[in-house]
Design a protein around this motif. Structure first.
Motif, mmCIF file in Angstrom:
data_model
loop_
_atom_site.group_PDB
_atom_site.id
_atom_site.type_symbol
_atom_site.label_atom_id
_atom_site.label_comp_id
_atom_site.label_asym_id
_atom_site.label_seq_id
_atom_site.Cartn_x
_atom_site.Cartn_y
_atom_site.Cartn_z
ATOM 1 N N ALA A 176 0.840 -1.199 0.000
ATOM 2 C CA ALA A 176 0.000 0.000 0.000
ATOM 3 C C ALA A 176 0.876 1.250 0.000
ATOM 4 C CB ALA A 176 -0.905 -0.013 1.219
ATOM 5 N N LEU A 195 2.315 1.970 -3.322
ATOM 6 C CA LEU A 195 1.311 2.586 -4.191
ATOM 7 C C LEU A 195 1.150 4.073 -3.868
ATOM 8 C CD1 LEU A 195 -0.885 1.967 -6.378
ATOM 9 C CD2 LEU A 195 -2.488 2.069 -4.470
ATOM 10 N N LEU A 196 1.092 4.370 -2.575
ATOM 11 C CA LEU A 196 0.968 5.780 -2.184
ATOM 12 C C LEU A 196 2.171 6.578 -2.685
ATOM 13 C CD1 LEU A 196 -0.370 5.360 1.458
ATOM 14 C CD2 LEU A 196 -1.577 6.443 -0.429
ATOM 15 N N ARG A 197 3.339 5.972 -2.579
ATOM 16 C CA ARG A 197 4.544 6.641 -3.081
ATOM 17 C C ARG A 197 4.444 6.843 -4.586
ATOM 18 N NH1 ARG A 197 8.321 8.610 -1.814
ATOM 19 N NH2 ARG A 197 10.181 7.323 -1.800
ATOM 20 N N CYS A 198 3.906 5.811 -5.249
ATOM 21 C CA CYS A 198 3.732 5.858 -6.688
ATOM 22 C C CYS A 198 2.763 6.977 -7.086
ATOM 23 C CB CYS A 198 3.200 4.493 -7.103
ATOM 24 S SG CYS A 198 3.304 4.212 -8.823
ATOM 25 N N LEU A 199 1.742 7.155 -6.207
ATOM 26 C CA LEU A 199 0.749 8.190 -6.499
ATOM 27 C C LEU A 199 1.242 9.581 -6.088
ATOM 28 C CD1 LEU A 199 -2.544 6.398 -5.412
ATOM 29 C CD2 LEU A 199 -1.674 6.731 -7.729
ATOM 30 N N GLY A 200 2.450 9.651 -5.599
ATOM 31 C CA GLY A 200 3.026 10.974 -5.351
ATOM 32 C C GLY A 200 3.233 11.343 -3.909
ATOM 33 N N CYS A 201 3.043 10.401 -2.971
ATOM 34 C CA CYS A 201 3.272 10.726 -1.561
ATOM 35 C C CYS A 201 4.765 10.810 -1.292
ATOM 36 C CB CYS A 201 2.705 9.618 -0.674
ATOM 37 S SG CYS A 201 1.179 10.051 0.096
ATOM 38 N N GLN A 202 5.194 11.874 -0.604
ATOM 39 C CA GLN A 202 6.607 11.993 -0.283
ATOM 40 C C GLN A 202 6.921 11.208 0.990
ATOM 41 O OE1 GLN A 202 7.356 16.185 -0.237
ATOM 42 N NE2 GLN A 202 7.080 16.359 -2.438
ATOM 43 N N PRO A 259 8.931 3.209 -4.327
ATOM 44 C CA PRO A 259 7.728 3.164 -5.177
ATOM 45 C C PRO A 259 7.836 2.068 -6.236
ATOM 46 C CG PRO A 259 9.062 5.110 -5.648
ATOM 47 C CD PRO A 259 9.643 4.476 -4.440
ATOM 48 N N LEU A 260 9.053 1.681 -6.545
ATOM 49 C CA LEU A 260 9.260 0.646 -7.561
ATOM 50 C C LEU A 260 8.649 -0.690 -7.147
ATOM 51 C CD1 LEU A 260 10.565 0.174 -10.291
ATOM 52 C CD2 LEU A 260 12.709 -0.352 -9.149
ATOM 53 N N VAL A 307 5.781 -1.334 -6.601
ATOM 54 C CA VAL A 307 4.519 -1.593 -7.323
ATOM 55 C C VAL A 307 4.777 -2.521 -8.520
ATOM 56 C CG1 VAL A 307 3.275 0.489 -6.652
ATOM 57 C CG2 VAL A 307 4.747 0.545 -8.665
#
Lengths: 829, 229
Positions: A287, A290-297, A378-379, A381
C-alpha cells in the motif's frame, strides 16, 4: 480533504479489517495493566503508608529529650503540616498505699494525627469505642493494670505528680505505643494542658518529647529534608521506614514488587507491540509503495502512519485507562475485607501516568518498525521483491531501552542501579543473541541427518536466522518477565511467612530472677507453650574500644550512636542463638576462657569494630573488658530476644542478672497470663500480640494484592505471547498452503508446525530461565535484600511451558492452513 | 534539424542515452543501454519485448519510480534525473497516472475511496464528486462502497482505470493492464482505457506482450536485450 482525514480513514479501514487487532490488544493490555497497577499501587501504598503511619500516630516524628526550637514548628506550619506533641516520662503513682511505676504520656490537641485511640468507660471493657482525640483537660485515661494495681475505678481521682485528675476512660489501644522492652510500665494518658501542673518535668528529668507532623507526602518530604541537617545528636527523626523496620522493609519490598510488575507487564506488552507493528508494517509495504507511486513523499508517508499510530495510541490508552480504573476498583472490591476501611481515593496522576505510558510505549516500540515504511521504494509496485531495509538496530534498541530505563529509574530513583540493571540486561541479551546464533548454526549442521518432518520444522526456523533470533528473544523476554513475576512474588511471600510464622512469639517475659527461671520455664512447658531460650540480661554501657572513648567512633544518627547513648542488654550463652549467623570469627568452644564477646554485624560496622578489638563496658560502676571473637548477623524482626553483645559464659557471672524470654500464647490461653503474673509478681509481661496482629494483617493484605498483580502479569503475558505468535504467522500460513498444494498431508503439516513452534518455545523457555534467574539473583542481592535460591523446578518447567504454549499458539494460528482449501488461503494473504 | 529541435522542445517525455546497470557477483549487468526517446503529448506508445528484455525497467525509469545509471529523462521539460525522491514523488502526483497488471488497489478502502486517494493526496476538495463521476463512467456507479475483495478482476481494473484518470494525468503508464484478465474482460478494459485516453488527451505508455493491443497504439517501441530495436 486533509491528510489527517485520510490517515483517520486508513486507520478506520485497517482496524475494521482486523489489521490492527493485535496491536490494539497489546496496547490496551499495556495501558490497562500499567494504569491498574499504577492506580492500585498508588492507592494501596498511600493507604498502607497511612495505616503504617498509625504506628507512629503521624507521618513524621522528632524524638528528643528537650523541647525543640519554636521556628521548627513555624516552618512546619509553613509547609502546611498539622502538628501534635506528646511528652512521655516515668512517674510513680501512689494510691491506697500502693506504689506503681507508670509511663505518663501527655498529649496535645490533634493527637493522634494518624490512627485512632481506643478506650472504654465501662468496667467490663466490652464496649470499646474509638476516639479521635486524647483526654480532656482534668481527666486521665489509664490502662486497666493501673486500676487493679492501685485499687481504683473509673471516676476516681488519680494524682499524677502534684495534679489530681479524674479517671474517665480505660485506655485499650494507642497507635504509637512502642514495643520495646523498656516501655512496659502501664500507661496513664493526660492532656498536655495539665502537664505543667504535675510539676513532674524538671530540668534533668528523664522525659521524651515527640513532635509529630502529618500532611501531604511531598510537604513531609520537604520538611524532612529541611530538618535533617539541623538535628543535633540527641534529636531523632522517625518515619515509617526508619522507625519500624519490620513494616518499613515489608512495605518497601511490596512497593518494589509493584514497580517490578509494572515494568514487566509494560515490557511484555512492548514486545508484543513491536512484533505486531512489524507485521503491520510488512503488510503495508504494498500500500505504501502505491501511495509513493501516487506521489506521496517520504515525510508524508511517515506522517500518515505515525499520525494513525498517535490516534490509535490515544484511543487505546484512553480505553486502557478506563479498563485500568475498573480493574483496580474490582481488585479493591475483591480485597475489601482485607484492606483498611479508609481507602484513600484514586489519584488522577496515576491515570495520567497510565495514559502517558501507553503513548510512550507505543511510540518507543512501534516507531522503529514503522520507520521502515518511509523507506519503501515506489518501484515495489512493479517489483514485489523489493523490501525496505530494516530499521537500524541502534534505533530499535535505544528507543525501547530508553523507555524501560526511564521506568526502572522511576521506580528505583537510583541512576546507578538503573544503569547497572540496563547494563546487565543488555549483556544478557547480547549473550543470548550469540547463543541463539550458535545454536541455529549447529542445528543447520545436523539438518541433513534428520528425518523429513524434523527437517521441515527446523528449516522454517533456519531459513531466516535474524527473524528467528528476534522471535526467540521476544518470546524469551516475555516468558522471563512472567517467570520473574512468579518467582519474586513466591519468594517474597515465603520470606514474609518466615518472618512471622503463625506461632511467632507474641509475649515477652522480662525481669525473671535467676532463682525463678527454672520454675518459669517448667510452667510454660506444662502448658505446652512454645518459648524461646531464656537469656540472662545484665545492663551495661559500652565505653571504650581499644582503650579509646567510644564517642570517637560514632557518627551522627548512626546505629552506633544510638547504642552508645544508652545501656545495652548484655547476655551470655554457650550456644549460638537460633537465626544468628557468624559472619566473621568463630563462636566459642566450651572450654574457651571467658572475656570474649560476639557483636552484631551492623553495630560492628557502625562503630568500626573488628575481630580482636578490646571492648570496655561499665556495669554499674564496674569495668568489664572483652575481646571481640566473632561478628554475628541476625534478624531483628523475629520477635525473639536479640542482643547486640553476647559474652562468652563466665564473663558476666559476677554481676546481678535477670532473665528474659519470649513465647507464643494463643488467644485461648490468655488466662494463663494472670496466673503467671500472680505467681511471679516481680516479672513483667509485655504483650505484643496486638502489634503482631497489625503487622500480620498488613503483610496478608500485601500478599493478596501481590497475588492479584501476579495474575494480571501472567494474564497479560499469555495474551501477549499468543498475540505475538499470531503476528509471525503470515509467512508460515503461506508456506503451509503452498506445501498443501504440493501434496503435503495434514498430519505431516500438523506435526511440523507443532515441532517448529514447540522448538521455538522451548529455546525461548531456556533463555527465559537464564534471564529470569540472573535478574532474580541481581534483584535479591542488590535491591530487595532477600536470599537468592536456585530453583531446579523453574529450570525444568519453564522451557516445557514455553514449548507447550508457543507450540499451541502457533498451531492454533496456522490451523486454517489445514482446514481451508489452499487456494483460498493463498488468495486471502 | 529545425523540426527535430521543435519536436524535442514539445516532447512530454524525452530521454537521452538512458541506461540502467546493476552490479552483480558476476560483474555489471546492463539492463538498459542508450535509450533515446522522444514522446509527444497525446501520443500512445506501446512498449513490447520478451520477458526480461527491460520493458518494466524502462517504464519504471520513465515514471520516476527508479533512477537511471546513466543518461537523462525529462518529463514536460523537467529533468527527472536531477530531482531527489521527494521531487519525483511530487512530479508523479502532478503528471502521472498508473494502471498495473495486478490492479494495486488498497484492500482496506472502498472503490470510491481508492479513486479518491490520488485526489486527496493532492488536496482536491471535489475528490468525492470527481471519483463518483469517474466510477459512473467506468460502469461501477452501483459499486462505490464495495471493497476490492468484493469486486471481480475486471471490476477492480476498472476502479484502477478510474483512479488513474482521476487526476487527469498528462502521462498514463499502463503495465500489462490485461495480464491478469481473461481475453473478453481484457478487451473491455482496453476499450475503456483508449476511450478515457482519448477523452482526456493523455499520453499513453503501454507495456504489453500482446501484438494486437500494441497495434492499437500510434507507435510501437520494441526492446530487446535492453536496447531499442
Amino acid at each position: 480533504m486533509s491528510r489527517f482525514n485520510l490517515a483517520l480513514r486508513l486507520l478506520w479501514r485497517d482496524s475494521r479489517s482486523g489489521e490492527l487487532t493485535i496491536l490494539i490488544l497489546a496496547l490496551i493490555i499495556a495501558v490497562t495493566s500499567s494504569t491498574a497497577i499504577a492506580l492500585f499501587s498508588d492507592r494501596l501504598q498511600r493507604t498502607m503508608v497511612n495505616q503504617a503511619a498509625e504506628f507512629l500516630a503521624a507521618d513524621l516524628v522528632i524524638d528528643c529529650s528537650t523541647s525543640i526550637a519554636a521556628d521548627w514548628l513555624t516552618k512546619a506550619t509553613q509547609f502546611g503540616l498539622l502538628q501534635a506533641q506528646t511528652v512521655e516520662f516515668p512517674s510513680v503513682l501512689i494510691e491506697h498505699d500502693e506504689l506503681l511505676l507508670s509511663a505518663i504520656k501527655a498529649v496535645s490537641e490533634h493527637y493522634p494525627l494518624r490512627g485512632l485511640l481506643k478506650a472504654t468507660r465501662t468496667e467490663d471493657y466490652m464496649s470499646e469505642t474509638t476516639l479521635h482525640a486524647g483526654p480532656e483537660r482534668g481527666s486521665a485515661w489509664v490502662e486497666k493494670r493501673i486500676l487493679s494495681a492501685l485499687k481504683l475505678k473509673i471516676g476516681d481521682s488519680l494524682i499524677v505528680g502534684e495534679k489530681p485528675l479524674t479517671i474517665s476512660h480505660v485506655l485499650t489501644y494507642e497507635p504509637d505505643k512502642k514495643a520495646n522492652f523498656y516501655s512496659f510500665s502501664p500507661r496513664v494518658m493526660i492532656n498536655e494542658a495539665d502537664l505543667a501542673a504535675t510539676h513532674s518535668i524538671q530540668p534533668g528529668s528523664h522525659a521524651h518529647y515527640f513532635f509529630q507532623f502529618s500532611g501531604e507526602p511531598q510537604a513531609i518530604l520537604d520538611f524532612k529534608q529541611w530538618l535533617k541537617p539541623q538535628l543535633n545528636p540527641s534529636q531523632h527523626l522517625l518515619d515509617i521506614h526508619e522507625d519500624r523496620p519490620e513494616l518499613g522493609a515489608a512495605l518497601l519490598r511490596a512497593e518494589r514488587y509493584l514497580g517490578l510488575s509494572s515494568i514487566l507487564v509494560i515490557l511484555i506488552s512492548g514486545v508484543a507491540i513491536a512484533m505486531a507493528t512489524r507485521r503491520y508494517t510488512e503488510r503495508h509495504f504494498n500500500a505504501t509503495a502505491l501511495l509513493r507511486c501516487l506521489g506521496c513523499q517520504q515525510q508524508e508517508i511517515l506522517w500518515l502512519y505515525s499520525s494513525q499510530f498517535v490516534v490509535l495510541g490515544a484511543l487505546a490508552s484512553a480505553l486502557g485507562c478506563v479498563l485500568g480504573w475498573f480493574a483496580q476498583e474490582v481488585l479493591f472490591q475483591l480485597l475489601k475485607d482485607l484492606l483498611p476501611q479508609q481507602l484513600v481515593s484514586p489519584s488522577f496522576g496515576a491515570v495520567l501516568f497510565g495514559f502517558t505510558i501507553g503513548i510512550v510505549v507505543l511510540l518507543a516500540f512501534a516507531m522503529p518498525p514503522l520507520l521502515r515504511l518511509k523507506q519503501v521504494s515506489p518501484l515495489r509496485v512493479l517489483r514485489r521483491d523489493l523490501e525496505p531495509l530494516p530499521a537500524s538496530a541502534w534505533l530499535v534498541y535505544s528507543l525501547s531501552i530508553g523507555v524501560i530505563g526511564l521506568l526502572i529509574w522511576r521506580y528505583t530513583a537510583d541512576i546507578k542501579m538503573t544503569t547497572t540493571i540496563l547494563g546487565v540486561g543488555l549483556s544478557v541479551l547480547l549473550m543470548l543473541w550469540l547463543l541463539t546464533y550458535g545454536l541455529l548454526k549447529l542445528l543447520r549442521k545436523w539438518l541433513p541427518s534428520m528425518n523429513l518432518t524434523w527437517r521441515f520444522a527446523l528449516q522454517s526456523l533456519l531459513r531466516n536466522t535474524s527473524t528467528t533470533i528476534s522471535q526467540i528473544l521476544a518470546f524469551g523476554l516475555t516468558l522471563a518477565a512472567m517467570t520473574l513475576s512468579f518467582t519474586v512474588r513466591t519468594d517474597l511471600i515465603d520470606n514474609w511467612q518466615q518472618q512471622l510464622p503463625d506461632n511467632a512469639p507474641n509475649h515477652f517475659a522480662l525481669n525473671i530472677f535467676p532463682e525463678q527461671q527454672a520454675a518459669y520455664q517448667s510452667d510454660l512447658q506444662q502448658h505446652a507453650i512454645k518459648g524461646s531460650q531464656f537469656y540472662p540480661v545484665v545492663r551495661g554501657r559500652l565505653v571504650e574500644i581499644n582503650h579509646l572513648p567510644v564517642q570517637q567512633f560514632v557518627s551522627k544518627d548512626s546505629q552506633g550512636e544510638n547504642a552508645t547513648h544508652r545501656e545495652l542488654s548484655l547476655t551470655w550463652t554457650k550456644e549460638l542463638p537460633e537465626e544468628n549467623k557468624i559472619v566473621a570469627g568463630t563462636w566459642w568452644s566450651h572450654e574457651q576462657a571467658a572475656n570474649f564477646v560476639s557483636i552484631e554485624k551492623k553495630l560492628a560496622e557502625s562503630l568500626k569494630i573488628k575481630l580482636g578489638d578490646l571492648l570496655s563496658f561499665t556495669i554499674g560502676s564496674q569495668p568489664v573488658n572483652a575481646t571481640v571473637s566473632s561478628i554475628r548477623e541476625l534478624r531483628w524482626d523475629t520477635m525473639k530476644p536479640n542482643f547486640y553483645m553476647i559474652f562468652s559464659p563466665g564473663t558476666l557471672d559476677a554481676y546481678p542478672s535477670v532473665y528474659i524470654t519470649s513465647f507464643y500464647l494463643p488467644d485461648t490461653q490468655k488466662d494463663l497470663l494472670n496466673s503467671l503474673v500472680k505467681k511471679y509478681p516481680s516479672t513483667t509481661i509485655l504483650e505484643v500480640d496486638l502489634i503482631l496482629k497489625q503487622v500480620k494483617t498488613l503483610l496478608m493484605q500485601l500478599t493478596q494484592a501481590i497475588n492479584y498483580l501476579l495474575y494480571f502479569a501472567l494474564m497479560a503475558g499469555f495474551t501477549v505471547l499468543f498475540a505475538a505468535v499470531y503476528a509471525t504467522l503470515d509467512n508460515r500460513i503461506y508456506e503451509g498452503a503452498l506445501m498443501r498444494t504440493f501434496g503435503a498431508n495434514r498430519s505431516f503439516l500438523r506435526t511440523t508446525q507443532w515441532l517448529e513452534f514447540g522448538m521455538l518455545g522451548f529455546i525461548s523457555g531456556v533463555f527465559a530461565v537464564i534471564v529470569s534467574e540472573a535478574t532474580t539473583f541481581f534483584l535479591y542481592t542488590h535491591w530487595m535484600a532477600m536470599d537468592y535460591h536456585f530453583s531446579l523446578w523453574i529450570v525444568i518447567t519453564i522451557p516445557l511451558i514455553g514449548a507447550l504454549f508457543v507450540g499451541a499458539a502457533g498451531f492454533l494460528g496456522v490451523r486454517q492452513v489445514l482446514n481451508k482449501p489452499p487456494l483460498r488461503v493463498l488468495r486471502e494473504l | 534539424m529545425q523540426s527535430q529541435i521543435k519536436q524535442t522542445l514539445n516532447a512530454i517525455i524525452l530521454t537521452e542515452d538512458l541506461g540502467k546497470a546493476v552490479v552483480t557477483s558476476e560483474g555489471t549487468l546492463h539492463i538498459l543501454s542508450s535509450i533515446d526517446l522522444i514522446i509527444n503529448p497525446g501520443e500512445s506508445i506501446a512498449i513490447i519485448g520478451e520477458s526480461g528484455s527491460g520493458k518494466s525497467t524502462l517504464i519504471s525509469l520513465l515514471a520516476g519510480l527508479d533512477t537511471p545509471s546513466s543518461g537523462s529523462i525529462k518529463l514536460k521539460g523537467k529533468s527527472l534525473t536531477e530531482m531527489n525522491e521527494d521531487g519525483r514523488a511530487a512530479l508523479r502526483n502532478e503528471l502521472i497516472g498508473f494502471v498495473f497488471q495486478s490492479f494495486q488497489l488498497l484492500q482496506g478502502l472502498t472503490a470510491l475511496e481508492n479513486v479518491m486517494l490520488p485526489l486527496e493526496l493532492r488536496g482536491d476538495k471535489n475528490a468525492k464528486a470527481v471519483a463518483t463521476a469517474l466510477l459512473n463512467r467506468v460502469g461501477l456507479g452501483q459499486r462505490l462502497s464495495h471493497t476490492p475483495k468484493q469486486l471481480s478482476g475486471g471490476e477492480q481494473q476498472r476502479v484502477a482505470l478510474a483512479r488513474a484518470f482521476a487526476t487527469k494525468p498528462a502521462i498514463l503508464f499502463a503495465d500489462e493492464p490485461t495480464g491478469n484478465l481473461d481475453s473478453k474482460t481484457g478487451e473491455t478494459i482496453i476499450n475503456l482505457l483508449f476511450e478515457l485516453n482519448r477523452e482526456n488527451q493523455t499520453t499513453l505508455i503501454l507495456v504489453t506482450h500482446d501484438p494486437i493491443l500494441a497495434a492499437r497504439c500510434q507507435r510501437t517501441i520494441r526492446i530487446d536485450a535492453g536496447r531499442i530495436v
